[in-house]
Design an enzyme around this catalytic site. Structure first.
Site, short mmCIF file in Angstrom:
data_model
loop_
_atom_site.label_atom_id
_atom_site.label_comp_id
_atom_site.label_asym_id
_atom_site.label_seq_id
_atom_site.Cartn_x
_atom_site.Cartn_y
_atom_site.Cartn_z
N SER A 10 32.96 54.06 39.12
CA SER A 10 34.36 54.31 38.76
C SER A 10 35.15 53.04 38.51
O SER A 10 36.26 53.08 38.01
CB SER A 10 35.03 55.14 39.86
OG SER A 10 35.02 54.45 41.07
N GLY A 11 34.58 51.89 38.84
CA GLY A 11 35.25 50.62 38.54
C GLY A 11 35.08 50.24 37.08
O GLY A 11 34.44 50.96 36.31
N TYR A 12 35.66 49.10 36.71
CA TYR A 12 35.61 48.70 35.30
C TYR A 12 34.20 48.29 34.88
O TYR A 12 33.73 48.65 33.80
CB TYR A 12 36.58 47.56 35.04
CG TYR A 12 38.03 47.95 35.15
CD1 TYR A 12 38.43 49.27 35.01
CD2 TYR A 12 39.01 46.99 35.38
CE1 TYR A 12 39.77 49.63 35.10
CE2 TYR A 12 40.35 47.34 35.48
CZ TYR A 12 40.73 48.67 35.34
OH TYR A 12 42.05 49.01 35.42
N CYS A 147 32.03 36.42 35.96
CA CYS A 147 32.48 36.28 34.57
C CYS A 147 32.99 34.87 34.30
O CYS A 147 32.70 34.29 33.25
CB CYS A 147 33.54 37.32 34.24
SG CYS A 147 34.88 37.43 35.43
N ASN A 311 34.92 39.51 29.63
CA ASN A 311 34.51 39.43 31.03
C ASN A 311 33.74 40.67 31.50
O ASN A 311 32.89 40.58 32.38
CB ASN A 311 35.72 39.21 31.94
CG ASN A 311 36.81 40.23 31.73
OD1 ASN A 311 37.32 40.35 30.61
ND2 ASN A 311 37.18 40.96 32.75
#
Lengths: 344, 344, 344, 344
Positions: A10-12, A147, A311
């Protein structure tokens, strides 16, 4: 089809992985987990996936065996459960910072706590194909990459590979980043009214990604300074350093071209006309490219080396898919063919 | 009331001057000129001035005698007409770059052409009150300042004043800027679709404002690197350098506090909590403040010094009004009392 | 000097009030309260106030008697304590929604709960000077205004005043807003990565500010549709309606000029050249202006009426200060003289 | 492989076409023309295409025969050369507005000039597959679509198809657009410092795309109001109308689902939780989706229907590729599989 599951979707970074794996020609996504969104459709959190998948978030405790497992949890969790995960999948890629550093003492120094599974550190290959491509063919465990570390390492790569730097001078790396870097869980400074229009230096020294640059580049005096700007996706790292005496612009061109030729996702950007003359992250949104460029002041040996990436892609999920391709013996660029948008 | 006219009032710096002078308690604005907008109401170009003035742009050829004349033309024009302007007004402030450098050869070196009125260079005081306050009381001619030079000079000021830098190391200044810096006349790269979301390094070395830093700070090895970000107003300059051996954070605090105490528009920003811990340009829009701050890595003597300003205010028109106040013996802060907005 | 205190000063509206009152020539700020930031300097939350005030946030429970008290708390609190506040100050201005509606049943209908102090509703004057200027001279209690209601009411004002609308047709009001409207306490959709670049209709119908438009304009069939866009400060309300048969552009010009002439902060914006031809919020940041304009399609009687404001100023704290000026018999524009910035 | 050439490839629509066709599995790009960039690499103008193609812009006068020709020139050119283009290619898709309207008098009415090739108008099919899919299978000539017309037509489609609107009331369409809509050639109002942060209504009535809505939807009283907001790619059209008596939310759900089921690129977005509950353009950047949604106020029959698209994709080049797929008997979604990014 190879089956893949994503722990923490559910994170980016996890969402980006789902997108990439759903479109990958050789992969079938089996499970995507989320505790906080358990039972919801994945597209309710990642709305770009509407009409692309009917998958729902499943319980991390109900993870089933799978060919390759991606760990996309917050930092510090994977090291406590790695044995358990290894029983579920023969191949693991961990996007978090748990297994990026090779040395337990070095880890403790930068993360301020003992590592929970130090014996596993040596089993992982650092997940940047441009640095460890050959090892990946036989690796079972690959780490993620920071990143900011990735943008820094790729900006340094041509200079270090060709041994052009005068390392008696310090190396300052100025990094500008977008807001997606801070993840789907923000703080009060992440609210739009406070975060829009910023040029905000949130870390002058001591960012944890520095450790990955030190480890991978072997440089003695390097510092990363992090500044947030008004952008969602993107990182630009700018290395400021001094080259050795006698190094010319021609030498630099050669060094940059060599690494760009060896690596499908590296591009040299150094134009004398047009709008896009230098590496810029905005046109890289959604792509796995790392654009590199440089400028040399021959009068005083100052060199500036830039690397722009997305990123969430080259700096996280894109590199992870590229690693998977290499681990499984597939074409390195498979599923990573989006060219990016102009304008954007 | 002191009368003032503005030569070149349709650009961004000129418009900001009109705004400031209209609100100044001791000044009456006599004429504002523009060739391209001749006869239009000033508020048609600067819509913030609607219901504030019924002035129309007048012909620069019809300029009348006045107590103080502001030159806000593009660079390179004032030096050809300075004799003529001096006959119209006893006091002149030139916002362009024509009279910022003291030495004609140095000017030619940085601007690539001979100066048209070299004998006038020594008559001008460099227009940054924080560096030349005392001289301004008796000056008839004051130059403008480069916005990037101003942010750089004020970031360096505490370090140089207190003699804390190890000048055997290079000084890199990383500068991030908003779009208003490029002026009301843009190019194709200035269009919103190309300029939004950028992190675009448009000048790696050799920016002309470097000359003002060299002249005013007397540093041997300094370079300015300019990067455009998505913001309209604002500059953040970040100095990367090494301090002398033994210099501590406490020494730096003292040096920064000294200059902030001496200068009404300088503020030290270095908080350990809250959202706004470091100098940031966004909250300075419309103000004449320069916020300064620093960070020291005592382990390797790296120092980062930051200065944030509004490029059109402290970096141009605000400093010009501050200079006028000093030249005319008024309170230095007169007409410059806007506190700025939060949020913005 | 008149003493003023602000109950609830850490939010955006409260912070704007502090800024305005600190700069007001007739007011002395006595206390600014905040529970969550108790003991912190006000400038640590509102960084624009650094070097402007050494006030610290005080405890709301320790509020002292004062000449005029501003309530800037979240909605729903003031109605429970109004008796107590009235003992502390003879004049009160409440920025929240507690006392905006005159009718208790109407309040209950729109807010979904009984009002806690219905007997106080009739003691308050609705806080928009353009509608209730005369009453304010003798009022002790003035309410705040909804920012969206204000933009809507001022867009409607010329049309309603001159009785130009055909009310047998519905009135649609499309409102675009910046992120500061949602306040310093946001939700996950307020994080920059989710909130940047949006065109997000967060309320199609039923926004509570609609009640203020119905009450003040007396229109039968009006709806407000709210869309968030990428901006921090600003509201643009666009009324879509039909004018009565025979109404011409000339009639509209006259109606708009009348209200602009009667009200110092209203300006008609309707240009045929230049960049800024219509009302736009961006140039109003920090000002108390409401820019109004219109367009009529005579072929089918469609009229579009626009009003742009800064939601934190004319839509909240600026109107509150304007009300204070009227309540205390001062010049209406006192302390509200900032012209706004161009560009921004 | 089918050969395709693009006449006018340096603009935004043309660049997007090049990107899509280079990635299309059945197409080989033969020529991309540009007069102003003749001889430059295509990637110098569209930097996302670096390392994707070594094509250079060629002279439009040197266009060679090809299987399918895309015209991506400014409006008004194709109609003067259509005979010539038809000799070069058996299939033509014109992205400009030259052949969108079926009736020469209607064209003259909206474009203010006689059409240069009126006999060709009836040979073209209007290029929105959701409206003319069946005809495209046998069409040789297909027009482009206006981006604002497309968002409007697709917002209206479910309502019109199911005959739910009370057409005795006017239909207002409020459209918010990003900056890429104005094309690579901007004006002074397009510069970032003027265009950032805007909510700028640049066309209240009479936008030319209105003609396409009238022609395709057959509605008597419809108006489009265009407002620019701070975004590069994206359009949101919001229809304000009244439904017939008795129409319920359930009827609307059914109508929207029907069109979404029939069309691979239409998606209904109407969620009761999460951040993305309504159609929003930002997550559609680079995709060919049109997200549609609605809200009904049953108390007064107001309906709001929304459609979000990427103006350069579904509103221009994406629809053109979709048309090509249908004209050539290929899978409709071929080469249009990018899911879009979250966050962005």
């Amino acid at each position: 089809m190879t089956t893949a599951s994503i722990l923490g979707g559910s994170g980016y970074g996890g969402g980006e992985l789902v997108r990439l794996l759903l479109a990958h020609p050789c992969v079938k996504v089996q499970q995507v987990t989320s505790r906080s969104h358990l039972g919801e459709y994945v597209y309710q959190v990642h709305p770009n996936l509407r009409k692309r998948t009917q998958l729902k978030f499943s319980d991390p405790a109900a993870l089933e065996p799978v060919d390759i497992l991606f760990l996309a949890q917050p930092h510090g969790q994977a090291q406590h459960h790695i044995e358990e995960y290894a029983r579920l999948a023969p191949k693991i890629i961990d996007l978090a910072a748990d297994f990026r550093l090779r040395d337990a003492a070095f880890y403790e120094n930068w993360y301020g706590e003992k590592h929970a599974a130090p014996q596993w550190l040596s089993k992982f290959v650092y997940g940047l194909p441009e640095l460890h491509r050959a090892e990946m063919a036989s690796a079972d465990y690959v780490s993620g990459v920071g990143c900011n570390a990735t943008a820094s390492n790729l900006a340094l790569l041509p200079l270090v590979r060709a041994d052009l730097l005068d390392t008696s001078f310090p190396i300052f790396i100025e990094i500008k980043v977008g807001s997606s870097e801070s993840g789907a869980e923000g703080n009060s400074g992440s609210f739009h009214a406070e975060r829009a229009n910023v040029i905000r230096t949130f870390s002058a020294f001591g960012h944890r990604h520095t450790a990955e640059v030190i480890q991978e580049m072997g440089l003695p005096d390097v510092s990363l300074t992090m500044t947030a700007v008004d952008l969602v996706r993107g990182v630009l790292a700018t290395v400021h350093a001094k080259v050795k005496k006698g190094v010319t612009t021609k030498d630099l061109w050669k060094a940059y071209r060599v690494v760009a030729n060896e690596n499908p996702f590296l591009r040299v950007v150094k134009e004398s006309r047009g709008i896009y003359r230098v590496p810029e992250p905005k046109i890289l949104a959604g792509t796995n490219y790392a654009d590199i460029g440089f400028e040399l002041d021959e009068s005083n040996r100052h060199v500036i080396s830039m690397c722009a990436i997305d990123n969430l892609m080259k700096g996280a999920s894109g590199s992870a898919v590229q690693c998977m391709n290499l681990m499984l013996g597939w074409e390195e660029t498979l599923g990573l063919d989006f060219a990016g948008l102009h304008p954007i």
